[in-house]
Design a protein around this motif. Structure first.
Motif, PDB file in Angstrom:
ATOM      1  N   MET A  55     -60.075  25.928  79.014  1.00 16.84           N
ATOM      2  CA  MET A  55     -60.779  26.726  77.859  1.00 16.84           C
ATOM      3  C   MET A  55     -60.183  27.418  77.000  1.00 16.84           C
ATOM      4  O   MET A  55     -59.573  28.656  76.033  1.00 16.84           O
ATOM      5  CB  MET A  55     -61.663  28.189  78.584  1.00 16.84           C
ATOM      6  CG  MET A  55     -62.437  27.282  79.407  1.00 16.84           C
ATOM      7  SD  MET A  55     -63.654  29.314  80.649  1.00 16.84           S
ATOM      8  CE  MET A  55     -64.850  28.208  81.515  1.00 16.84           C
ATOM      9  N   ALA A  56     -58.655  26.835  77.245  1.00 19.74           N
ATOM     10  CA  ALA A  56     -57.419  27.253  76.180  1.00 19.74           C
ATOM     11  C   ALA A  56     -57.611  27.544  75.220  1.00 19.74           C
ATOM     12  O   ALA A  56     -58.173  26.748  74.777  1.00 19.74           O
ATOM     13  CB  ALA A  56     -56.067  26.469  76.787  1.00 19.74           C
ATOM     14  N   LYS A  57     -57.718  28.828  74.186  1.00 20.61           N
ATOM     15  CA  LYS A  57     -58.185  28.778  72.817  1.00 20.61           C
ATOM     16  C   LYS A  57     -57.322  30.403  72.222  1.00 20.61           C
ATOM     17  O   LYS A  57     -57.403  30.664  72.671  1.00 20.61           O
ATOM     18  CB  LYS A  57     -59.441  29.500  72.391  1.00 20.61           C
ATOM     19  CG  LYS A  57     -60.181  28.866  70.982  1.00 20.61           C
ATOM     20  CD  LYS A  57     -61.608  29.057  70.975  1.00 20.61           C
ATOM     21  CE  LYS A  57     -61.501  29.580  69.982  1.00 20.61           C
ATOM     22  NZ  LYS A  57     -63.542  29.625  69.188  1.00 20.61           N
ATOM     23  N   ALA A  58     -56.457  29.707  71.329  1.00 16.40           N
ATOM     24  CA  ALA A  58     -55.292  31.216  71.118  1.00 16.40           C
ATOM     25  C   ALA A  58     -56.650  31.921  70.339  1.00 16.40           C
ATOM     26  O   ALA A  58     -57.535  32.102  69.828  1.00 16.40           O
ATOM     27  CB  ALA A  58     -54.423  30.796  69.826  1.00 16.40           C
ATOM     28  N   GLY A  59     -56.177  33.075  70.926  1.00 20.35           N
ATOM     29  CA  GLY A  59     -56.870  34.440  69.679  1.00 20.35           C
ATOM     30  C   GLY A  59     -58.314  35.221  70.020  1.00 20.35           C
ATOM     31  O   GLY A  59     -58.164  35.350  69.171  1.00 20.35           O
ATOM     32  N   GLN A  60     -57.837  34.562  71.733  1.00 25.42           N
ATOM     33  CA  GLN A  60     -59.221  35.818  72.316  1.00 25.42           C
ATOM     34  C   GLN A  60     -58.512  36.845  72.994  1.00 25.42           C
ATOM     35  O   GLN A  60     -57.663  36.766  73.530  1.00 25.42           O
ATOM     36  CB  GLN A  60     -59.594  34.593  73.328  1.00 25.42           C
ATOM     37  CG  GLN A  60     -60.449  33.107  72.597  1.00 25.42           C
ATOM     38  CD  GLN A  60     -61.112  33.371  71.142  1.00 25.42           C
ATOM     39  OE1 GLN A  60     -62.062  33.566  71.720  1.00 25.42           O
ATOM     40  NE2 GLN A  60     -60.489  32.731  70.420  1.00 25.42           N
ATOM     41  N   SER A  61     -59.382  37.778  73.263  1.00 24.01           N
ATOM     42  CA  SER A  61     -58.684  38.507  74.129  1.00 24.01           C
ATOM     43  C   SER A  61     -60.243  39.347  74.683  1.00 24.01           C
ATOM     44  O   SER A  61     -61.322  38.849  74.902  1.00 24.01           O
ATOM     45  CB  SER A  61     -58.841  39.986  72.667  1.00 24.01           C
ATOM     46  OG  SER A  61     -58.140  39.806  71.476  1.00 24.01           O
ATOM     47  N   VAL A  62     -60.013  40.539  75.561  1.00 23.21           N
ATOM     48  CA  VAL A  62     -60.907  41.394  77.116  1.00 23.21           C
ATOM     49  C   VAL A  62     -60.101  42.367  75.737  1.00 23.21           C
ATOM     50  O   VAL A  62     -59.640  42.946  76.004  1.00 23.21           O
ATOM     51  CB  VAL A  62     -60.173  41.036  78.068  1.00 23.21           C
ATOM     52  CG1 VAL A  62     -61.224  41.923  79.087  1.00 23.21           C
ATOM     53  CG2 VAL A  62     -60.172  39.665  78.576  1.00 23.21           C
ATOM     54  N   LEU A  63     -61.497  43.456  75.777  1.00 24.48           N
ATOM     55  CA  LEU A  63     -61.802  44.430  74.927  1.00 24.48           C
ATOM     56  C   LEU A  63     -62.861  45.055  75.607  1.00 24.48           C
ATOM     57  O   LEU A  63     -63.618  44.897  75.949  1.00 24.48           O
ATOM     58  CB  LEU A  63     -62.156  44.151  73.020  1.00 24.48           C
ATOM     59  CG  LEU A  63     -60.983  42.743  72.829  1.00 24.48           C
ATOM     60  CD1 LEU A  63     -62.065  42.199  71.206  1.00 24.48           C
ATOM     61  CD2 LEU A  63     -59.746  43.840  71.698  1.00 24.48           C
ATOM     62  N   GLN A  64     -62.616  46.515  75.121  1.00 27.58           N
ATOM     63  CA  GLN A  64     -63.306  47.223  75.676  1.00 27.58           C
ATOM     64  C   GLN A  64     -64.150  47.648  75.180  1.00 27.58           C
ATOM     65  O   GLN A  64     -64.002  47.866  73.572  1.00 27.58           O
ATOM     66  CB  GLN A  64     -62.709  48.293  75.764  1.00 27.58           C
ATOM     67  CG  GLN A  64     -63.353  50.253  76.632  1.00 27.58           C
ATOM     68  CD  GLN A  64     -63.418  50.157  77.742  1.00 27.58           C
ATOM     69  OE1 GLN A  64     -62.407  49.123  78.681  1.00 27.58           O
ATOM     70  NE2 GLN A  64     -64.051  50.820  78.256  1.00 27.58           N
ATOM     71  N   GLY A  65     -65.421  47.245  75.419  1.00 28.70           N
ATOM     72  CA  GLY A  65     -66.538  47.646  73.991  1.00 28.70           C
ATOM     73  C   GLY A  65     -67.700  49.023  73.226  1.00 28.70           C
ATOM     74  O   GLY A  65     -67.974  48.897  72.956  1.00 28.70           O
ATOM     75  N   SER A  66     -66.702  49.607  74.758  1.00 27.20           N
ATOM     76  CA  SER A  66     -67.888  50.993  74.918  1.00 27.20           C
ATOM     77  C   SER A  66     -67.319  51.470  75.852  1.00 27.20           C
ATOM     78  O   SER A  66     -66.384  51.509  76.833  1.00 27.20           O
ATOM     79  CB  SER A  66     -69.555  51.279  75.172  1.00 27.20           C
ATOM     80  OG  SER A  66     -69.746  50.762  76.732  1.00 27.20           O
ATOM     81  N   GLU A  67     -66.624  53.316  75.741  1.00 33.36           N
ATOM     82  CA  GLU A  67     -66.887  54.176  76.518  1.00 33.36           C
ATOM     83  C   GLU A  67     -66.866  53.899  78.079  1.00 33.36           C
ATOM     84  O   GLU A  67     -65.538  54.825  78.966  1.00 33.36           O
ATOM     85  CB  GLU A  67     -66.219  55.851  75.795  1.00 33.36           C
ATOM     86  CG  GLU A  67     -65.936  56.325  75.035  1.00 33.36           C
ATOM     87  CD  GLU A  67     -66.502  57.719  74.740  1.00 33.36           C
ATOM     88  OE1 GLU A  67     -66.731  58.049  75.274  1.00 33.36           O
ATOM     89  OE2 GLU A  67     -65.885  58.497  72.979  1.00 33.36           O
ATOM     90  N   GLU A  68     -68.671  53.691  78.248  1.00 39.78           N
ATOM     91  CA  GLU A  68     -69.003  53.662  79.594  1.00 39.78           C
ATOM     92  C   GLU A  68     -67.741  52.748  80.373  1.00 39.78           C
ATOM     93  O   GLU A  68     -68.671  52.475  81.870  1.00 39.78           O
ATOM     94  CB  GLU A  68     -70.101  53.908  79.637  1.00 39.78           C
ATOM     95  CG  GLU A  68     -70.935  54.473  78.893  1.00 39.78           C
ATOM     96  CD  GLU A  68     -70.828  55.328  77.408  1.00 39.78           C
ATOM     97  OE1 GLU A  68     -70.874  53.874  77.281  1.00 39.78           O
ATOM     98  OE2 GLU A  68     -70.982  56.263  77.190  1.00 39.78           O
ATOM     99  N   ALA A  69     -67.459  51.625  79.776  1.00 38.48           N
ATOM    100  CA  ALA A  69     -67.397  50.510  80.113  1.00 38.48           C
ATOM    101  C   ALA A  69     -66.036  50.495  80.906  1.00 38.48           C
ATOM    102  O   ALA A  69     -64.950  51.445  80.346  1.00 38.48           O
ATOM    103  CB  ALA A  69     -66.504  49.302  79.009  1.00 38.48           C
ATOM    104  N   LEU A  70     -65.960  49.814  82.827  1.00 39.02           N
ATOM    105  CA  LEU A  70     -65.080  49.828  82.848  1.00 39.02           C
ATOM    106  C   LEU A  70     -65.251  48.726  85.019  1.00 39.02           C
ATOM    107  O   LEU A  70     -66.426  48.257  84.968  1.00 39.02           O
ATOM    108  CB  LEU A  70     -65.655  51.042  84.290  1.00 39.02           C
ATOM    109  CG  LEU A  70     -64.769  51.593  85.660  1.00 39.02           C
ATOM    110  CD1 LEU A  70     -63.206  51.886  85.319  1.00 39.02           C
ATOM    111  CD2 LEU A  70     -65.440  51.878  86.407  1.00 39.02           C
ATOM    112  N   VAL A  71     -64.136  48.034  84.554  1.00 41.00           N
ATOM    113  CA  VAL A  71     -63.868  47.186  85.510  1.00 41.00           C
ATOM    114  C   VAL A  71     -63.134  47.253  86.884  1.00 41.00           C
ATOM    115  O   VAL A  71     -62.671  48.014  87.311  1.00 41.00           O
ATOM    116  CB  VAL A  71     -63.032  46.076  84.721  1.00 41.00           C
ATOM    117  CG1 VAL A  71     -62.857  44.861  85.404  1.00 41.00           C
ATOM    118  CG2 VAL A  71     -63.441  45.390  83.471  1.00 41.00           C
ATOM    119  N   THR A  72     -63.654  47.318  88.098  1.00 39.55           N
ATOM    120  CA  THR A  72     -63.523  47.624  89.082  1.00 39.55           C
ATOM    121  C   THR A  72     -62.684  46.222  90.676  1.00 39.55           C
ATOM    122  O   THR A  72     -63.902  44.975  89.954  1.00 39.55           O
ATOM    123  CB  THR A  72     -64.430  48.653  89.841  1.00 39.55           C
ATOM    124  OG1 THR A  72     -65.691  47.578  90.698  1.00 39.55           O
ATOM    125  CG2 THR A  72     -64.986  49.979  89.551  1.00 39.55           C
ATOM    126  N   GLY A  73     -62.536  46.638  91.107  1.00 37.06           N
ATOM    127  CA  GLY A  73     -61.483  45.295  92.302  1.00 37.06           C
ATOM    128  C   GLY A  73     -61.176  46.304  93.113  1.00 37.06           C
ATOM    129  O   GLY A  73     -60.570  46.989  92.696  1.00 37.06           O
TER     130      GLY A  73
END
Length: 245
Positions: A55-73
Motif C-alpha cells: 500500500m505504499a504511496k507518497a503524500g498520505q497522512s493520518v489527520l484529525q478530522g474533528s475535535e472529538e476524534a480520539l485514538v485509544t489503545g
C-alpha cells in the motif's frame, strides 16, 4: 425392581475462543481522516497511511478530522508517508489516549504531531524525516501528564522537535528524553531546526549524536519549566537558536 440413577449436576467446562486483548489495525493506501473515537483501551491499535506492505504511496497522512476524534489503545502505532497530524502555528495534533503501553510513530517525509489527552505519554520510537529547508521533519509531542521514555532504545528523531507537558514533567533524572535532533551550520537555514520544550515540572533532555547530526550539536529554541528544574546534555555544543532576539 432395579433402579438406576445418574448425577445431573456435573460442571460443564466452557472455553471462549478468540483473543484476550483487542486488536485494531487500519492500513490505508490513502489518507486516514479521524472523525470519532477508536476505542481499544486494552489492546494494540495501529493506523497507517501509504506505508503498509503493498500500500505504499507518497503524500498520505493520518489527520484529525474533528475535535472529538480520539485514538485509544494499550499500545499505539501510527505511521504515514507524509504526515500524522499537522504542525506549525495552527498545529492540529492527532488526539490519542495511550493506556499503559508505549507510543511508536513514524513519518517518512513530512511532519508528526500527537497529543496525549489524559495522563502520561510513554514514548517508544518517534521519528519524522524530510528536508528541513522545506519545513519537513518536524515533531510535536504533547501530553496532559508526563512525557517518559518507554525503554533503553526509545528516542525522538526530527529536524525540529517540540515537547509539551501541561501538568507534568518531561523525562526524569534517571531516564531523560533522548533526542536525535537535526542541525545546520548555516545560520539562514536554522529556522527548520531546533528543540523546544515546556513543562509545568522538571525537564530532562539528552541530545545524541546520530547520522543526521554526527557532532551532536543542539540548537535550542526554547526550554521552559514553570516550577521545576531543567537539565540538558549533549556531546556537542548547545547553541541559541534565536540569534536575533
Amino acid at each position: 425392581i432395579t433402579k438406576f440413577s445418574l448425577r445431573a449436576d456435573y460442571p460443564i467446562a466452557v472455553e471462549f475462543s478468540g483473543n484476550d486483548l483487542g486488536l485494531v489495525a487500519i492500513n490505508s493506501k490513502s489518507d486516514v481522516i479521524l472523525n470519532g473515537t477508536i476505542s481499544n483501551r486494552s489492546g494494540s491499535t495501529t493506523i497507517t497511511a501509504g506505508v503498509a506492505p503493498g500500500m505504499a504511496k507518497a503524500g498520505q497522512s493520518v489527520l484529525q478530522g474533528s475535535e472529538e476524534a480520539l485514538v485509544t489503545g494499550a499500545s499505539l502505532m501510527l505511521s504515514a508517508s507524509q504526515g500524522v497530524g499537522t504542525t506549525g502555528t495552527n498545529a492540529t495534533p492527532v488526539n490519542i489516549d495511550l493506556n499503559g503501553g508505549t507510543l511508536n510513530a513514524a513519518v517518512l517525509n513530512g511532519n508528526l504531531a500527537l497529543r496525549q489527552a489524559n495522563g502520561d505519554l510513554v514514548i517508544g520510537t518517534v521519528l519524522a524525516g524530510g528536508d528541513a529547508n522545506a519545513g519537513l521533519g518536524q515533531v510535536l509531542l504533547a501530553a496532559d501528564g508526563n512525557l517518559l521514555m518507554g525503554g533503553p532504545l526509545s528516542s525522538v528523531t526530527g529536524n525540529r522537535i517540540e515537547l509539551v507537558s501541561d501538568n507534568g514533567a518531561i523525562g526524569t533524572l534517571a531516564d531523560p528524553i533522548r533526542l536525535n535532533a537535526g542541525f545546520a551550520d548555516v545560520l539562514t537555514q536554522r529556522s527548520g531546526y531546533g528543540v523546544k520544550a515546556s513543562a509545568r515540572g522538571d525537564i530532562f533532555l539528552d541530545s545524541q549524536a546520530w547520522a543526521g547530526n554526527t557532532e551532536g550539536d543542539l540548537l535550542v529554541s526554547s526550554i521552559v519549566s514553570a516550577t521545576g528544574h531543567v537539565q540538558v546534555r549533549t556531546p556537542g555544543r548547545i547553541i541559541d537558536n534565536n540569534p536575533f532576539e
